[in-house]
Design a protein around this motif. Structure first.
Motif, PDB file in Angstrom:
ATOM      1  N   LYS A   2       0.834  -1.188   0.000  1.00  0.00           N
ATOM      2  CA  LYS A   2       0.000   0.000   0.000  1.00  0.00           C
ATOM      3  C   LYS A   2       0.876   1.247   0.000  1.00  0.00           C
ATOM      4  O   LYS A   2       2.017   1.222   0.436  1.00  0.00           O
ATOM      5  N   ARG A   3       0.255   2.349  -0.478  1.00  0.00           N
ATOM      6  CA  ARG A   3       1.061   3.560  -0.615  1.00  0.00           C
ATOM      7  C   ARG A   3       1.637   4.029   0.702  1.00  0.00           C
ATOM      8  O   ARG A   3       2.790   4.410   0.785  1.00  0.00           O
ATOM      9  N   VAL A 193      10.953   5.888  -7.932  1.00  0.00           N
ATOM     10  CA  VAL A 193      10.273   4.613  -7.729  1.00  0.00           C
ATOM     11  C   VAL A 193       8.853   4.852  -7.221  1.00  0.00           C
ATOM     12  O   VAL A 193       7.886   4.211  -7.658  1.00  0.00           O
ATOM     13  N   PHE A 194       8.710   5.772  -6.272  1.00  0.00           N
ATOM     14  CA  PHE A 194       7.393   6.087  -5.715  1.00  0.00           C
ATOM     15  C   PHE A 194       6.461   6.614  -6.805  1.00  0.00           C
ATOM     16  O   PHE A 194       5.291   6.211  -6.907  1.00  0.00           O
ATOM     17  N   THR A 195       6.981   7.499  -7.660  1.00  0.00           N
ATOM     18  CA  THR A 195       6.170   8.058  -8.748  1.00  0.00           C
ATOM     19  C   THR A 195       5.733   6.964  -9.718  1.00  0.00           C
ATOM     20  O   THR A 195       4.570   6.908 -10.144  1.00  0.00           O
ATOM     21  N   MET A 198       2.969   4.866  -8.165  1.00  0.00           N
ATOM     22  CA  MET A 198       1.672   5.536  -8.134  1.00  0.00           C
ATOM     23  C   MET A 198       1.058   5.618  -9.523  1.00  0.00           C
ATOM     24  O   MET A 198      -0.146   5.455  -9.709  1.00  0.00           O
ATOM     25  N   LEU A 199       1.886   5.892 -10.565  1.00  0.00           N
ATOM     26  CA  LEU A 199       1.365   5.988 -11.919  1.00  0.00           C
ATOM     27  C   LEU A 199       0.870   4.639 -12.419  1.00  0.00           C
ATOM     28  O   LEU A 199      -0.125   4.547 -13.140  1.00  0.00           O
ATOM     29  N   LYS A 200       1.547   3.560 -12.032  1.00  0.00           N
ATOM     30  CA  LYS A 200       1.187   2.234 -12.506  1.00  0.00           C
ATOM     31  C   LYS A 200      -0.021   1.661 -11.781  1.00  0.00           C
ATOM     32  O   LYS A 200      -0.916   1.072 -12.396  1.00  0.00           O
TER      33      LYS A 200
END
Length: 213
Positions: A2-3, A193-195, A198-200
């Motif tokens: 999870k984020r 990596v975080f970006t 979230m985009l995927k």
């Protein structure tokens, strides 16, 4: 993942990297050298050499880019050492004369010939620290010093703490530049990596925590 879990993990990794950068350094080894009088320590050149154990030592007269220094400027030698001051031929006419201290240095009138030498053999009577200079260039800082024997006042030099300070109030002191770079680079990678994550996957901040799906 999870984020929020990812954020906690990424944040923890970054913090650990920063902490590692702050505490990796260790105190540099301290060096003990004679407690030079300011007149000698402030002499042009300013380089120091521990030459104990050497039976013969050479000091250049007229060193430096302008020929107005002794090299080494500060030297620690044993009793019985023969010191030879050798003229470089630069900077004009020089001589070697005691300003203060037990050694009676006096090379005579100033000379400017390359290869000129003045020898002095240290004895028990010279034990301690002697500040000497070049008379014609006294005002422009052509000063130096010799320490003779083991019975001299000493101080510890160096030993700058490159890691965590002894006083916690000094936590804000600078750290090694390469660790700052490593920490910054790690932060950039984690952000990318975080970006991507979230985009995927596009998960909501509340996914898995009772929010809408």
């Amino acid at each position: 993942m999870k984020r929020r879990e990812f954020v906690r993990t990424a944040g923890g990794t970054t913090a650990a990297a920063a902490a590692s950068a702050g505490v990796t350094g260790t105190a540099a080894a301290q060096e003990v050298q004679p407690d030079w009088p300011s007149g000698a320590a402030d002499g042009n050149g300013g380089n120091y050499e521990d030459l104990r154990g050497e039976s013969e030592v050479t000091i250049t007269v007229g060193a430096g880019s302008d020929g107005l220094a002794f090299d080494p400027t500060l030297a620690w030698v044993d009793t019985g050492t023969t010191i030879t001051w050798e003229w470089s031929g630069s900077g004009g006419a020089h001589n070697v004369v005691t300003v203060d201290g037990p050694a009676s240095l006096d090379s005579g009138d100033p000379v400017d010939e390359e290869g000129e030498t003045y020898e002095y053999e240290t004895t028990e009577e010279d034990a301690g620290i002697t500040h000497y200079h070049c008379v014609p260039h006294d005002a422009v800082g052509m000063h130096a010093g010799i320490a003779v024997g083991e019975d001299v006042e000493t101080v510890e030099t160096g030993g700058a703490n490159t890691g965590w300070p002894e006083d916690i109030a000094d936590v804000g002191m600078p750290i090694h530049a390469h660790w700052v770079g490593v920490s910054a680079g790690l932060g950039i990678v984690l952000t990318m990596v975080f970006t991507f994550y979230m985009l995927k996957y596009g998960e909501s901040a509340h996914t898995g925590h009772g929010g809408s799906r």
